[in-house]
Structure formats: C-alpha cells, structure tokens
Design a protein around this motif. Structure first.
Motif, PDB file in Angstrom:
ATOM      1  N   PRO A  26      54.284  60.156  22.145  1.00  0.00           N
ATOM      2  CA  PRO A  26      53.033  60.918  22.009  1.00  0.00           C
ATOM      3  C   PRO A  26      51.789  60.069  22.309  1.00  0.00           C
ATOM      4  CG  PRO A  26      54.447  61.298  20.106  1.00  0.00           C
ATOM      5  CD  PRO A  26      55.067  60.204  20.912  1.00  0.00           C
ATOM      6  N   LEU A  27      51.838  58.782  21.988  1.00  0.00           N
ATOM      7  CA  LEU A  27      50.708  57.904  22.277  1.00  0.00           C
ATOM      8  C   LEU A  27      50.518  57.748  23.779  1.00  0.00           C
ATOM      9  CD1 LEU A  27      48.500  56.085  21.160  1.00  0.00           C
ATOM     10  CD2 LEU A  27      50.167  54.225  21.094  1.00  0.00           C
ATOM     11  N   MET A  28      51.622  57.607  24.516  1.00  0.00           N
ATOM     12  CA  MET A  28      51.530  57.519  25.968  1.00  0.00           C
ATOM     13  C   MET A  28      50.955  58.813  26.542  1.00  0.00           C
ATOM     14  SD  MET A  28      55.064  55.531  26.875  1.00  0.00           S
ATOM     15  CE  MET A  28      54.746  55.410  28.621  1.00  0.00           C
ATOM     16  N   ALA A  29      51.357  59.953  25.974  1.00  0.00           N
ATOM     17  CA  ALA A  29      50.824  61.238  26.435  1.00  0.00           C
ATOM     18  C   ALA A  29      49.321  61.321  26.176  1.00  0.00           C
ATOM     19  CB  ALA A  29      51.552  62.385  25.739  1.00  0.00           C
ATOM     20  N   CYS A  30      48.860  60.798  25.033  1.00  0.00           N
ATOM     21  CA  CYS A  30      47.414  60.792  24.734  1.00  0.00           C
ATOM     22  C   CYS A  30      46.645  59.974  25.760  1.00  0.00           C
ATOM     23  CB  CYS A  30      47.154  60.220  23.342  1.00  0.00           C
ATOM     24  SG  CYS A  30      47.406  61.387  22.024  1.00  0.00           S
ATOM     25  N   TYR A  31      47.181  58.833  26.139  1.00  0.00           N
ATOM     26  CA  TYR A  31      46.491  57.997  27.120  1.00  0.00           C
ATOM     27  C   TYR A  31      46.488  58.653  28.494  1.00  0.00           C
ATOM     28  CZ  TYR A  31      45.526  53.917  24.283  1.00  0.00           C
ATOM     29  OH  TYR A  31      44.983  53.067  23.357  1.00  0.00           O
ATOM     30  N   TYR A  32      47.610  59.257  28.882  1.00  0.00           N
ATOM     31  CA  TYR A  32      47.679  59.906  30.190  1.00  0.00           C
ATOM     32  C   TYR A  32      46.733  61.107  30.243  1.00  0.00           C
ATOM     33  CZ  TYR A  32      49.387  62.648  34.090  1.00  0.00           C
ATOM     34  OH  TYR A  32      49.451  63.389  35.237  1.00  0.00           O
ATOM     35  N   ALA A  34      44.013  61.684  28.599  1.00  0.00           N
ATOM     36  CA  ALA A  34      42.736  61.367  27.941  1.00  0.00           C
ATOM     37  C   ALA A  34      41.596  62.250  28.428  1.00  0.00           C
ATOM     38  CB  ALA A  34      42.388  59.892  28.159  1.00  0.00           C
ATOM     39  N   TYR A  35      41.462  62.465  29.741  1.00  0.00           N
ATOM     40  CA  TYR A  35      40.342  63.276  30.235  1.00  0.00           C
ATOM     41  C   TYR A  35      40.397  64.713  29.717  1.00  0.00           C
ATOM     42  CZ  TYR A  35      38.606  59.596  33.312  1.00  0.00           C
ATOM     43  OH  TYR A  35      38.070  58.441  33.803  1.00  0.00           O
ATOM     44  N   PRO A  36      41.500  65.434  29.926  1.00  0.00           N
ATOM     45  CA  PRO A  36      41.501  66.806  29.397  1.00  0.00           C
ATOM     46  C   PRO A  36      41.454  66.856  27.870  1.00  0.00           C
ATOM     47  CG  PRO A  36      43.579  66.322  30.525  1.00  0.00           C
ATOM     48  CD  PRO A  36      42.677  65.159  30.745  1.00  0.00           C
ATOM     49  N   LEU A 129      37.019  77.922  39.664  1.00  0.00           N
ATOM     50  CA  LEU A 129      38.267  77.441  40.247  1.00  0.00           C
ATOM     51  C   LEU A 129      39.424  78.386  39.935  1.00  0.00           C
ATOM     52  CD1 LEU A 129      37.905  73.676  39.339  1.00  0.00           C
ATOM     53  CD2 LEU A 129      37.903  74.633  41.631  1.00  0.00           C
ATOM     54  N   PRO A 130      40.434  78.417  40.809  1.00  0.00           N
ATOM     55  CA  PRO A 130      41.649  79.171  40.475  1.00  0.00           C
ATOM     56  C   PRO A 130      42.249  78.614  39.178  1.00  0.00           C
ATOM     57  CG  PRO A 130      41.725  78.335  42.739  1.00  0.00           C
ATOM     58  CD  PRO A 130      40.516  77.755  42.097  1.00  0.00           C
ATOM     59  N   TRP A 131      42.963  79.446  38.446  1.00  0.00           N
ATOM     60  CA  TRP A 131      43.439  79.049  37.127  1.00  0.00           C
ATOM     61  C   TRP A 131      44.275  77.768  37.154  1.00  0.00           C
ATOM     62  CZ3 TRP A 131      48.586  78.707  35.914  1.00  0.00           C
ATOM     63  CH2 TRP A 131      49.487  79.339  36.787  1.00  0.00           C
ATOM     64  N   ARG A 132      44.998  77.504  38.237  1.00  0.00           N
ATOM     65  CA  ARG A 132      45.835  76.301  38.302  1.00  0.00           C
ATOM     66  C   ARG A 132      45.012  75.018  38.401  1.00  0.00           C
ATOM     67  NH1 ARG A 132      49.556  78.217  43.104  1.00  0.00           N
ATOM     68  NH2 ARG A 132      47.486  78.901  43.690  1.00  0.00           N
ATOM     69  N   LEU A 133      43.766  75.135  38.881  1.00  0.00           N
ATOM     70  CA  LEU A 133      42.893  73.965  39.026  1.00  0.00           C
ATOM     71  C   LEU A 133      41.833  73.885  37.938  1.00  0.00           C
ATOM     72  CD1 LEU A 133      42.148  74.021  42.864  1.00  0.00           C
ATOM     73  CD2 LEU A 133      43.733  72.534  41.651  1.00  0.00           C
ATOM     74  N   ARG A 134      41.678  74.939  37.169  1.00  0.00           N
ATOM     75  CA  ARG A 134      40.539  75.052  36.269  1.00  0.00           C
ATOM     76  C   ARG A 134      40.445  73.900  35.273  1.00  0.00           C
ATOM     77  NH1 ARG A 134      40.043  80.969  34.892  1.00  0.00           N
ATOM     78  NH2 ARG A 134      39.822  80.966  37.138  1.00  0.00           N
ATOM     79  N   TYR A 135      41.570  73.410  34.763  1.00  0.00           N
ATOM     80  CA  TYR A 135      41.521  72.331  33.763  1.00  0.00           C
ATOM     81  C   TYR A 135      41.084  70.995  34.353  1.00  0.00           C
ATOM     82  CZ  TYR A 135      45.900  70.287  35.393  1.00  0.00           C
ATOM     83  OH  TYR A 135      46.859  69.668  36.146  1.00  0.00           O
ATOM     84  N   LEU A 136      41.063  70.880  35.685  1.00  0.00           N
ATOM     85  CA  LEU A 136      40.613  69.631  36.307  1.00  0.00           C
ATOM     86  C   LEU A 136      39.105  69.448  36.216  1.00  0.00           C
ATOM     87  CD1 LEU A 136      42.753  69.417  39.574  1.00  0.00           C
ATOM     88  CD2 LEU A 136      43.046  68.132  37.443  1.00  0.00           C
ATOM     89  N   SER A 137      38.375  70.525  35.961  1.00  0.00           N
ATOM     90  CA  SER A 137      36.917  70.476  35.900  1.00  0.00           C
ATOM     91  C   SER A 137      36.463  70.805  34.484  1.00  0.00           C
ATOM     92  CB  SER A 137      36.342  71.491  36.890  1.00  0.00           C
ATOM     93  OG  SER A 137      34.949  71.591  36.765  1.00  0.00           O
ATOM     94  N   TYR A 150      32.266  68.957  44.483  1.00  0.00           N
ATOM     95  CA  TYR A 150      32.510  68.073  43.342  1.00  0.00           C
ATOM     96  C   TYR A 150      33.148  68.839  42.190  1.00  0.00           C
ATOM     97  CZ  TYR A 150      31.657  64.741  39.592  1.00  0.00           C
ATOM     98  OH  TYR A 150      31.811  63.884  38.528  1.00  0.00           O
ATOM     99  N   LEU A 151      34.222  68.270  41.645  1.00  0.00           N
ATOM    100  CA  LEU A 151      34.879  68.791  40.441  1.00  0.00           C
ATOM    101  C   LEU A 151      34.658  67.778  39.328  1.00  0.00           C
ATOM    102  CD1 LEU A 151      36.403  70.215  42.840  1.00  0.00           C
ATOM    103  CD2 LEU A 151      38.371  70.281  41.346  1.00  0.00           C
ATOM    104  N   PRO A 152      33.789  68.080  38.361  1.00  0.00           N
ATOM    105  CA  PRO A 152      33.511  67.116  37.289  1.00  0.00           C
ATOM    106  C   PRO A 152      34.673  67.041  36.297  1.00  0.00           C
ATOM    107  CG  PRO A 152      32.301  69.146  36.894  1.00  0.00           C
ATOM    108  CD  PRO A 152      33.013  69.309  38.205  1.00  0.00           C
ATOM    109  N   VAL A 153      35.391  65.942  36.304  1.00  0.00           N
ATOM    110  CA  VAL A 153      36.557  65.780  35.435  1.00  0.00           C
ATOM    111  C   VAL A 153      36.139  65.373  34.022  1.00  0.00           C
ATOM    112  CG1 VAL A 153      38.665  64.416  35.080  1.00  0.00           C
ATOM    113  CG2 VAL A 153      38.097  65.273  37.349  1.00  0.00           C
TER     114      VAL A 153
END
Length: 198
Positions: A26-32, A34-36, A129-137, A150-153
């Motif tokens: 779970p800690l590795m998942a938190c680091y991976y 981190a942005y979302p 954004l389309p729903w598949r990309l929406r979490y990237l911004s 630009y997609l603000p992450v």
C-alpha cells in the motif's frame, strides 16, 4: 521436533513474511498515485501516506519480533531483507517519472485523439476531457494555451507551483502557465508531441 510441527512452524513464519510484504505494497501504491491522491484528498493524503508508513514499518517490526521470539532466525533474516529491500526500492524509485511514463503509455491513443482535435481546431479552449482521461487533469479539462494544449496534473495548495502534460504541435520551447503563480516549460519529451511540463 516432528515433521508436522516443523511444517506448522514454517507455515506461520511464511505468513509473517507475507504480512511484511503486504504492509509495504500500500505504501508503494501511495507513492505511485501521489498526484491523483493529493489532488483528490489534499491534506488527508498526508495522513494516508503516514498511515501506510506506520503499517509497513510497524508490520515489519512486529513480524521480526514475533519470528525472533519463535526462534525462526532464518525467517526473521528473510523478513528483514524483504523490509529493507522494499524501503530501498521506495526511496530509490523516481515515482513521478514512473507515474507519468506509465500514464502516457496507458492513454497514448486517447491523447493522440485529443491532440488531433486540437490541431483540427475542434477542441474548445477549456475542453472537458473524456472520462478515461479526466483523472489526469486536476479540473478534468484540457486547456488551450496559444498553440499548445495543457493538462494540469498537479498544483500546490497555494497555486504557486504546478506540473502537467503539455502538447506542443510546433515548438517545445513554449512557456505555459502551470499555476496562477508559476510558469512551466517542457522538461521531458514523452512522444507524439507530448511533453512533461514543470
């Protein structure tokens, strides 16, 4: 000691080793993520990360103590090596690069379609954004910045720093407002005209 007792002892020790591993994942998942995670939960994400650290370290220490009390020294050494290995892996990995590269590879086709719409002039200035990309911004939108897209992450809580995906059809030297108080530039090419902007 009978064969049955030895097998039972090894089975318990094996469960402790699995427990050590389960605390670090779970800690590795938190680091991976981190942005979302920080975009969705803000300061609560710090508590989640701290809780994962406690789970990983606390679980490893508890497993080591239990194995040493059972005199399963070989298993205890194995658990220690696994815990130290995970700790070193977490510290040595460039999680931002890992996240950005994997997300670009995962969504390369959708990002190419987005870029094609942008080049054709059919994409609105702040397109949802389309729903598949929406979490990237962070706001679920792609923002047109002159010729670029630009997609603000991520942005810090004061909007003084930001990073994201940028599409530059003609030049990679363009500066982009990544936050209210920050100007970013393309720092790493991802492919197909897309860059990581920081």
């Amino acid at each position: 000691m009978s064969v049955v007792e030895e097998a039972s002892r090894a089975g318990r020790a094996h469960r402790f080793l699995i427990g050590v591993t389960g605390g670090w994942l779970p800690l590795m998942a938190c680091y991976y993520l981190a942005y979302p995670l920080y975009n969705a939960m803000s300061l609560l994400a710090l508590l989640v990360t701290a809780a994962c650290w406690l789970l990983a370290v606390g679980g490893s220490v508890a497993a080591l103590v239990a194995l040493l009390r059972r005199r399963a020294y070989g298993w205890a050494a194995g658990a220690l090596v696994v815990a130290l290995g995970f700790g070193l892996l977490i510290e040595a990995t460039n999680w931002e690069r890992r996240y950005v590269d994997s997300q670009f590879r995962l969504h390369r086709t959708q990002l190419a379609e987005l870029a094609a719409s942008h080049r054709a002039g059919t994409l609105p200035p702040d397109a949802v954004l389309p729903w598949r990309l929406r979490y990237l911004s962070i706001d679920g939108r792609a923002h047109r910045r002159d010729e670029s897209l630009y997609l603000p992450v991520w942005q810090d809580w004061r909007a003084e720093n930001g990073v994201g995906f940028g599409y530059f059809p003609t030049s990679s030297g363009t500066l982009i407002a990544t936050a209210s108080g920050d100007i970013g530039c393309p720092v790493r090419y991802l492919g197909d005209g897309w860059w990581w902007v920081a």
